[in-house]
Design a protein around this motif. Structure first.
Motif, PDB file in Angstrom:
ATOM      1  N   ALA A 100       0.886  -1.169   0.000  1.00 18.98           N
ATOM      2  CA  ALA A 100       0.000   0.000   0.000  1.00 18.98           C
ATOM      3  C   ALA A 100       0.915   1.207   0.000  1.00 18.98           C
ATOM      4  O   ALA A 100       1.737   1.358   0.907  1.00 18.98           O
ATOM      5  N   GLY A 101       0.767   2.062  -0.996  1.00 23.26           N
ATOM      6  CA  GLY A 101       1.700   3.177  -1.118  1.00 23.26           C
ATOM      7  C   GLY A 101       3.104   2.619  -1.227  1.00 23.26           C
ATOM      8  O   GLY A 101       3.361   1.717  -2.016  1.00 23.26           O
ATOM      9  N   SER A 102       4.008   3.100  -0.409  1.00 24.82           N
ATOM     10  CA  SER A 102       5.371   2.573  -0.430  1.00 24.82           C
ATOM     11  C   SER A 102       5.638   1.649   0.762  1.00 24.82           C
ATOM     12  O   SER A 102       6.780   1.447   1.160  1.00 24.82           O
ATOM     13  N   SER A 103       4.563   1.072   1.322  1.00 23.26           N
ATOM     14  CA  SER A 103       4.675   0.118   2.426  1.00 23.26           C
ATOM     15  C   SER A 103       4.426  -1.297   1.918  1.00 23.26           C
ATOM     16  O   SER A 103       3.701  -1.511   0.955  1.00 23.26           O
ATOM     17  N   LEU A 104       5.002  -2.251   2.632  1.00 24.28           N
ATOM     18  CA  LEU A 104       4.724  -3.660   2.382  1.00 24.28           C
ATOM     19  C   LEU A 104       4.426  -4.315   3.717  1.00 24.28           C
ATOM     20  O   LEU A 104       5.196  -4.171   4.677  1.00 24.28           O
ATOM     21  N   ALA A 105       3.305  -5.018   3.789  1.00 23.67           N
ATOM     22  CA  ALA A 105       2.915  -5.719   5.013  1.00 23.67           C
ATOM     23  C   ALA A 105       2.788  -7.203   4.732  1.00 23.67           C
ATOM     24  O   ALA A 105       2.432  -7.617   3.626  1.00 23.67           O
ATOM     25  N   ARG A 106       3.066  -7.972   5.769  1.00 22.67           N
ATOM     26  CA  ARG A 106       2.887  -9.420   5.728  1.00 22.67           C
ATOM     27  C   ARG A 106       2.078  -9.829   6.953  1.00 22.67           C
ATOM     28  O   ARG A 106       2.337  -9.353   8.052  1.00 22.67           O
ATOM     29  N   ALA A 107       1.131 -10.730   6.733  1.00 18.04           N
ATOM     30  CA  ALA A 107       0.338 -11.269   7.842  1.00 18.04           C
ATOM     31  C   ALA A 107       0.230 -12.773   7.661  1.00 18.04           C
ATOM     32  O   ALA A 107       0.033 -13.252   6.541  1.00 18.04           O
ATOM     33  N   ALA A 108       0.374 -13.490   8.763  1.00 17.70           N
ATOM     34  CA  ALA A 108       0.206 -14.944   8.761  1.00 17.70           C
ATOM     35  C   ALA A 108      -0.648 -15.305   9.967  1.00 17.70           C
ATOM     36  O   ALA A 108      -0.433 -14.779  11.063  1.00 17.70           O
ATOM     37  N   VAL A 109      -1.628 -16.187   9.751  1.00 20.95           N
ATOM     38  CA  VAL A 109      -2.519 -16.608  10.821  1.00 20.95           C
ATOM     39  C   VAL A 109      -2.629 -18.128  10.857  1.00 20.95           C
ATOM     40  O   VAL A 109      -2.514 -18.791   9.825  1.00 20.95           O
ATOM     41  N   ARG A 110      -2.836 -18.624  12.050  1.00 23.71           N
ATOM     42  CA  ARG A 110      -3.125 -20.046  12.241  1.00 23.71           C
ATOM     43  C   ARG A 110      -4.215 -20.148  13.303  1.00 23.71           C
ATOM     44  O   ARG A 110      -4.014 -19.741  14.448  1.00 23.71           O
ATOM     45  N   PHE A 111      -5.350 -20.677  12.902  1.00 23.02           N
ATOM     46  CA  PHE A 111      -6.475 -20.826  13.822  1.00 23.02           C
ATOM     47  C   PHE A 111      -6.290 -22.069  14.674  1.00 23.02           C
ATOM     48  O   PHE A 111      -5.676 -23.039  14.263  1.00 23.02           O
ATOM     49  N   GLY A 112      -6.821 -22.004  15.895  1.00 21.92           N
ATOM     50  CA  GLY A 112      -6.748 -23.120  16.815  1.00 21.92           C
ATOM     51  C   GLY A 112      -5.792 -22.868  17.971  1.00 21.92           C
ATOM     52  O   GLY A 112      -5.761 -23.619  18.928  1.00 21.92           O
ATOM     53  N   GLN A 113      -5.009 -21.826  17.872  1.00 21.81           N
ATOM     54  CA  GLN A 113      -4.121 -21.440  18.961  1.00 21.81           C
ATOM     55  C   GLN A 113      -3.951 -19.927  18.905  1.00 21.81           C
ATOM     56  O   GLN A 113      -3.647 -19.373  17.857  1.00 21.81           O
ATOM     57  N   ALA A 114      -4.178 -19.279  20.024  1.00 25.98           N
ATOM     58  CA  ALA A 114      -4.129 -17.819  20.044  1.00 25.98           C
ATOM     59  C   ALA A 114      -2.732 -17.320  20.374  1.00 25.98           C
ATOM     60  O   ALA A 114      -2.030 -17.893  21.197  1.00 25.98           O
ATOM     61  N   GLY A 115      -2.349 -16.243  19.707  1.00 26.93           N
ATOM     62  CA  GLY A 115      -1.070 -15.601  19.967  1.00 26.93           C
ATOM     63  C   GLY A 115      -0.926 -14.374  19.096  1.00 26.93           C
ATOM     64  O   GLY A 115      -1.701 -14.170  18.152  1.00 26.93           O
ATOM     65  N   TYR A 116       0.067 -13.567  19.393  1.00 26.29           N
ATOM     66  CA  TYR A 116       0.264 -12.339  18.627  1.00 26.29           C
ATOM     67  C   TYR A 116       1.729 -11.948  18.647  1.00 26.29           C
ATOM     68  O   TYR A 116       2.374 -11.960  19.698  1.00 26.29           O
ATOM     69  N   GLN A 117       2.250 -11.604  17.472  1.00 27.48           N
ATOM     70  CA  GLN A 117       3.587 -11.033  17.348  1.00 27.48           C
ATOM     71  C   GLN A 117       3.532  -9.968  16.255  1.00 27.48           C
ATOM     72  O   GLN A 117       3.230 -10.277  15.107  1.00 27.48           O
ATOM     73  N   GLY A 118       3.792  -8.731  16.629  1.00 31.60           N
ATOM     74  CA  GLY A 118       3.797  -7.630  15.673  1.00 31.60           C
ATOM     75  C   GLY A 118       5.195  -7.076  15.509  1.00 31.60           C
ATOM     76  O   GLY A 118       5.907  -6.879  16.497  1.00 31.60           O
ATOM     77  N   SER A 119       5.569  -6.821  14.264  1.00 34.26           N
ATOM     78  CA  SER A 119       6.872  -6.244  13.974  1.00 34.26           C
ATOM     79  C   SER A 119       6.668  -5.061  13.026  1.00 34.26           C
ATOM     80  O   SER A 119       6.697  -5.220  11.797  1.00 34.26           O
ATOM     81  N   PHE A 120       6.403  -3.904  13.619  1.00 34.03           N
ATOM     82  CA  PHE A 120       6.196  -2.681  12.846  1.00 34.03           C
ATOM     83  C   PHE A 120       6.382  -1.494  13.778  1.00 34.03           C
ATOM     84  O   PHE A 120       6.303  -1.633  15.002  1.00 34.03           O
ATOM     85  N   HIS A 121       6.610  -0.356  13.185  1.00 38.25           N
ATOM     86  CA  HIS A 121       6.789   0.869  13.963  1.00 38.25           C
ATOM     87  C   HIS A 121       5.854   1.940  13.404  1.00 38.25           C
ATOM     88  O   HIS A 121       5.809   2.153  12.195  1.00 38.25           O
TER      89      HIS A 121
END
Length: 182
Positions: A100-121
């Motif tokens: 989007a614009g000059s940004s690039l994002a990646r997202a990965a999900v796996r259902f069945g186990q909850a958790g979160y890790q974000g790497s952005f500023h």
């Protein structure tokens, strides 16, 4: 904002606290028809991007104590939407990369186990009525209440383009997980 017939949406969730009242109707097999009315412009845009990325029909109506800030509205909206998603999707893995614009994002999900890790500023403190520290809270609450493990990152661009790219990538990753695509 356009009104859609929401009577046939498959999942409905409501959360009411002293601070907020949130209603979510969701159909993950939709056509991308979205209504978001939270009182927080950026949150409405995030919800729109997630739903469009996922191809969902979704209606979110939120009322909160915005005079004290956006935190309760943002977090309770994520909790309620996550609860609706968890009723629709029980298992699956999906990922997506979105520019989007000059940004690039990646997202990965796996259902069945909850958790979160974000790497952005995010550089700004506020954007369109939302404290940007609450974006991470939104993602974490969505993942934990949605019953999925979320890894999400973004680089390049400005805050707006990073948030848009991450929101679209998240919706696309959830859509792929619902179809159990890898």
């Amino acid at each position: 904002m356009k009104n859609y017939d929401i009577s046939n949406m498959s999942t409905s969730r409501r959360r009411e606290t002293r601070e907020t009242c949130i209603e979510v109707r969701l159909d993950i097999e939709g056509q991308g028809r979205v209504q978001a009315d939270t009182g927080v412009q950026l949150l409405d845009e995030i919800l729109l991007a997630i739903a469009l990325g996922g191809g969902w029909d979704m209606r979110v109506k939120a009322r909160g104590d915005l005079e004290t800030g956006d935190h309760h509205t943002v977090e309770d909206t994520a909790i309620t939407l996550g609860s609706a998603i968890s009723q629709e999707i029980k298992k699956g893995i999906g990922s997506s990369s979105v520019p989007a614009g000059s940004s690039l994002a990646r997202a990965a999900v796996r259902f069945g186990q909850a958790g979160y890790q974000g790497s952005f500023h995010l550089e700004k403190q506020m954007l369109e009525g939302m404290s940007l520290e609450n974006f991470s809270h939104f993602l974490r609450a969505l993942a934990y209440n949605g019953g999925f493990n979320l890894f999400i990152s973004a680089e390049g661009g400005d805050d707006r383009s990073r948030i848009e790219a991450m929101s679209l990538a998240l919706g696309r990753a959830i859509k792929k997980a619902a179809k159990n695509e890898i």
